[in-house]
Structures are given as structure tokens and as C-alpha cells.
Design a protein around this motif. Structure first.
Motif, PDB file in Angstrom:
ATOM      1  N   ILE A  81     -45.830  -1.786   7.590  1.00  0.00           N
ATOM      2  CA  ILE A  81     -44.736  -2.234   6.720  1.00  0.00           C
ATOM      3  C   ILE A  81     -44.216  -3.550   7.272  1.00  0.00           C
ATOM      4  O   ILE A  81     -43.896  -3.650   8.464  1.00  0.00           O
ATOM      5  CB  ILE A  81     -43.612  -1.189   6.640  1.00  0.00           C
ATOM      6  N   ALA A  82     -44.168  -4.562   6.417  1.00  0.00           N
ATOM      7  CA  ALA A  82     -43.719  -5.883   6.852  1.00  0.00           C
ATOM      8  C   ALA A  82     -42.553  -6.356   5.986  1.00  0.00           C
ATOM      9  O   ALA A  82     -42.195  -5.733   4.986  1.00  0.00           O
ATOM     10  CB  ALA A  82     -44.883  -6.865   6.803  1.00  0.00           C
ATOM     11  N   HIS A  83     -41.964  -7.477   6.408  1.00  0.00           N
ATOM     12  CA  HIS A  83     -40.686  -7.964   5.864  1.00  0.00           C
ATOM     13  C   HIS A  83     -40.902  -8.740   4.558  1.00  0.00           C
ATOM     14  O   HIS A  83     -41.763  -9.612   4.484  1.00  0.00           O
ATOM     15  CB  HIS A  83     -40.073  -8.885   6.915  1.00  0.00           C
ATOM     16  N   HIS A  84     -40.091  -8.429   3.561  1.00  0.00           N
ATOM     17  CA  HIS A  84     -40.169  -9.149   2.281  1.00  0.00           C
ATOM     18  C   HIS A  84     -38.754  -9.456   1.795  1.00  0.00           C
ATOM     19  O   HIS A  84     -38.456  -9.340   0.612  1.00  0.00           O
ATOM     20  CB  HIS A  84     -40.937  -8.296   1.277  1.00  0.00           C
ATOM     21  N   GLY A  85     -37.890  -9.831   2.785  1.00  0.00           N
ATOM     22  CA  GLY A  85     -36.494 -10.129   2.458  1.00  0.00           C
ATOM     23  C   GLY A  85     -35.654  -8.858   2.393  1.00  0.00           C
ATOM     24  O   GLY A  85     -36.171  -7.744   2.517  1.00  0.00           O
ATOM     25  N   TRP A  86     -34.374  -9.067   2.237  1.00  0.00           N
ATOM     26  CA  TRP A  86     -33.454  -7.927   2.080  1.00  0.00           C
ATOM     27  C   TRP A  86     -33.232  -7.651   0.597  1.00  0.00           C
ATOM     28  O   TRP A  86     -33.556  -6.588   0.084  1.00  0.00           O
ATOM     29  CB  TRP A  86     -32.142  -8.243   2.810  1.00  0.00           C
ATOM     30  N   THR A  87     -32.768  -8.680  -0.141  1.00  0.00           N
ATOM     31  CA  THR A  87     -32.553  -8.506  -1.589  1.00  0.00           C
ATOM     32  C   THR A  87     -33.757  -8.971  -2.412  1.00  0.00           C
ATOM     33  O   THR A  87     -33.789  -8.783  -3.608  1.00  0.00           O
ATOM     34  CB  THR A  87     -31.357  -9.345  -2.067  1.00  0.00           C
ATOM     35  N   HIS A  88     -34.719  -9.641  -1.756  1.00  0.00           N
ATOM     36  CA  HIS A  88     -35.881 -10.239  -2.420  1.00  0.00           C
ATOM     37  C   HIS A  88     -35.566 -11.622  -3.000  1.00  0.00           C
ATOM     38  O   HIS A  88     -36.296 -12.141  -3.839  1.00  0.00           O
ATOM     39  CB  HIS A  88     -36.434  -9.302  -3.510  1.00  0.00           C
ATOM     40  N   ARG A  89     -34.476 -12.265  -2.509  1.00  0.00           N
ATOM     41  CA  ARG A  89     -34.206 -13.640  -2.957  1.00  0.00           C
ATOM     42  C   ARG A  89     -35.104 -14.618  -2.194  1.00  0.00           C
ATOM     43  O   ARG A  89     -35.262 -14.502  -0.981  1.00  0.00           O
ATOM     44  CB  ARG A  89     -32.738 -14.012  -2.701  1.00  0.00           C
ATOM     45  N   PRO A  90     -35.703 -15.618  -2.885  1.00  0.00           N
ATOM     46  CA  PRO A  90     -36.569 -16.586  -2.198  1.00  0.00           C
ATOM     47  C   PRO A  90     -35.766 -17.452  -1.222  1.00  0.00           C
ATOM     48  O   PRO A  90     -34.681 -17.935  -1.574  1.00  0.00           O
ATOM     49  CB  PRO A  90     -37.110 -17.459  -3.339  1.00  0.00           C
ATOM     50  N   PRO A  91     -36.274 -17.669   0.009  1.00  0.00           N
ATOM     51  CA  PRO A  91     -35.553 -18.466   1.002  1.00  0.00           C
ATOM     52  C   PRO A  91     -35.141 -19.857   0.492  1.00  0.00           C
ATOM     53  O   PRO A  91     -34.071 -20.350   0.837  1.00  0.00           O
ATOM     54  CB  PRO A  91     -36.558 -18.587   2.149  1.00  0.00           C
ATOM     55  N   ALA A  92     -35.991 -20.493  -0.314  1.00  0.00           N
ATOM     56  CA  ALA A  92     -35.673 -21.849  -0.767  1.00  0.00           C
ATOM     57  C   ALA A  92     -34.404 -21.893  -1.622  1.00  0.00           C
ATOM     58  O   ALA A  92     -33.829 -22.962  -1.821  1.00  0.00           O
ATOM     59  CB  ALA A  92     -36.852 -22.425  -1.543  1.00  0.00           C
ATOM     60  N   SER A  93     -33.958 -20.731  -2.109  1.00  0.00           N
ATOM     61  CA  SER A  93     -32.753 -20.702  -2.951  1.00  0.00           C
ATOM     62  C   SER A  93     -31.500 -20.426  -2.116  1.00  0.00           C
ATOM     63  O   SER A  93     -30.406 -20.310  -2.676  1.00  0.00           O
ATOM     64  CB  SER A  93     -32.899 -19.626  -4.038  1.00  0.00           C
ATOM     65  N   LEU A  94     -31.643 -20.301  -0.782  1.00  0.00           N
ATOM     66  CA  LEU A  94     -30.532 -19.855   0.059  1.00  0.00           C
ATOM     67  C   LEU A  94     -30.118 -20.924   1.065  1.00  0.00           C
ATOM     68  O   LEU A  94     -30.903 -21.817   1.398  1.00  0.00           O
ATOM     69  CB  LEU A  94     -30.956 -18.601   0.843  1.00  0.00           C
TER      70      LEU A  94
END
Ligand SMILES: [Zn+2]
Length: 283
Positions: free
Chosen positions: A87-100
Motif C-alpha cells: 500500500i502506497a501514498h496517494h494523498g490524503w484527500t486526493h487533491r493534486p499537489p500542483a493545486s496546493l
């Protein structure tokens, strides 16, 4: 039918976006029952079929799961772990990093890892960006938080590489490229991703045609493997699937054909963490 552990690594990877596909990407429309039902199909129908297919061939793979999805579906996580998958990381809320902002992006990393640690007993070794859209801060944050690998970039096809950090890109100047880091990049591409080929999407803000013939896509995916086998001494091929996309009849049949064709032609099916370690060991 367990497959040979020797050969060219093929990495089957599944991004379990579930309902966060809509809550993170199109929050204005997220409470529409039709969109929620498209997301629910992934964990409810697609996942049992995928776990069954993998078990029949004795394959272990990598599931990228947003933290929120893990907390909402602990029984699904338990089934994944019981079968020995990563199991690997796919964000917490699934928001794309470029939008944050950088702080928001780091918050996603920390909270996602809290969910992963709570359910698996350890932090994630790998990360994949929602929507494959990293920010200029991402690689530095992955290193700060102890990740071994990322799987979001397209700078190669069959050969993992060490990700660069600190690029300065200005329109009217030659790019100043940053330094190579110790983060292993496991390259991906839209062509080996099920979603652009298959998923029909129609909202006020998005239209995606999808609905391709699964035989044609499967032929491309097998061709990508055969080309690797014939053109490089050692290589890794990553296929990216989403349970809400690949979980339907003809597409599941296509995925099985790809598995069989790759196995018949020298594939070794590994988790992404195992393949990243194999790459490091080759240097
Ligand atoms: Zn995703």
C-alpha cells in the motif's frame, strides 16, 4: 498459477480513488449521486474482481490509496494487506499537489501517512500524485518525509531514474536544472493508464470521451512490454489501473490477457517497492 520471479519486472499498480475522484477534483459536483456511484463502483465491484484475478495468478502488486479512502474502507485495506500487496501514498484527500500551497501539500503527505501507518503499521515507501501533477516542492517534501520512490513522472519509459529537484524555469531564460536526488522515480505514462482510454466523463467542467475498445488497448499494452523485452537489457514497465475503470467485464478480460502475455514472454511481477530496490541494487 504463480509466475516466475525472474525476468523483466512488470508493475501492476492500482489507484483506488473511489469517491475522492470527485470530492477532490470537482467539489462543486461531488454531492451528485451519479458521480458518487461511479466512485463507489471501484471499491464495491472492481476491487473484489481485481483481488481475485491477482490471487489466481499469485501476483503481488502496489495499491496507491488516498488516506480518506483507507479510513472509509478499512475492510478493503485489510483484504489488500492479507494478500501481501503493497500500500502506497496517494494523498490524503486526493487533491493534486500542483493545486496546493507547500504547507497544504505537506499536510496531505503527513495525514496520508498517518492513515497508512495506522492500518499497515508503517509509513509509505512510495508516493503517486493524484492526477500526476506534482508541484515544484514535491520532490523535496518526499525526501524530507523519507520516501524511497515516486511514481508520477514521465522522463523515461522502461528505466527508473533519480528525480531532480530545484529546477528554475523562466520563460525567456535557459532552464536552470536542479540536482539529481536520491529519490527513485518509477516512470509512468498516460498510454499505460486505463483512465484516459476508457473512462467517459461528462460534467459541467469536464468532458472525456473514453470508451475505447479494450482489445485495442490491450494490444498496445502488450506491445509496450514486448518492445521493452526486445530493446533494453533490463527494464521495468508500469501499468496504472483504477478499480472503477478496469473493473468492468471486457476490461478485466483485457487485463488478464496482458498478464498472461507478459508472463509468457519473461515478465516478473513485482511490487513497486521491490522494483525500486532492484533498481538501486543495479547501480
Ligand atoms: Zn488517483
Amino acid at each position: 498459477m504463480p509466475l516466475s520471479p525472474k525476468g523483466f519486472p512488470v508493475l501492476l499498480s492500482f489507484d483506488i480513488d473511489a469517491e475522492t475522484m470527485w470530492t477532490a477534483r470537482d467539489p462543486k459536483n461531488a454531492d451528485r449521486p451519479i458521480l458518487m456511484s461511479q466512485g463507489a463502483y471501484g471499491w464495491k465491484v472492481g476491487m473484489p474482481r481485481i483481488l481475485d484475478l491477482l490471487a489466481r495468478y499469485g501476483l503481488r502488486v502496489t495499491f496507491f490509496v488516498p488516506g480518506l479512502v483507507m479510513e472509509q474502507r478499512p475492510a478493503m485495506v485489510e483484504a489488500i494487506l492479507k494478500a501481501g500487496h503493497e500500500i502506497a501514498h496517494h494523498g490524503w484527500t486526493h487533491r493534486p499537489p500542483a493545486s496546493l500551497t507547500r504547507d497544504e501539500e505537506e499536510g496531505e503527505l503527513v495525514r496520508g501517512n498517518e492513515s497508512i501507518r495506522k492500518l499497515t503499521g508503517r509509513a509509505a515507501r512510495g508516493y503517486r500524485s493524484p492526477a500526476w501533477d506534482l508541484s515544484p516542492h514535491s520532490i523535496g517534501l518526499f525526501l524530507k518525509h523519507g520516501f524511497l520512490y515516486d511514481s508520477s513522472l514521465m522522463g523515461d519509459d522502461y528505466t527508473p531514474y533519480y528525480a531532480r529537484h530545484g529546477d528554475i524555469i523562466e520563460l525567456e531564460k535557459p532552464a536552470a536544472f536542479g540536482k539529481e536526488t536520491t529519490l527513485v522515480e518509477m516512470p509512468i505514462h498516460w498510454a499505460a493508464d486505463d483512465a484516459p482510454h476508457f473512462e467517459y466523463v461528462r460534467t459541467e467542467t469536464t468532458f472525456r470521451q473514453g470508451l475505447m475498445n479494450a482489445n485495442a488497448v490491450g494490444e498496445n499494452w502488450i506491445g509496450d512490454f514486448l518492445f521493452m523485452r526486445d530493446s533494453v537489457e533490463w527494464g521495468v514497465l508500469t501499468y496504472t489501473c483504477h478499480p472503477y475503470v478496469i473493473g468492468r467485464g471486457a476490461r478485466m478480460m483485457m487485463l488478464e490477457r496482458v498478464i498472461r502475455a507478459a508472463a509468457d514472454n519473461g515478465a516478473a511481477f513485482l511490487t513497486m517497492e521491490e522494483a525500486a530496490q532492484e533498481f538501486q541494487g543495479r547501480k
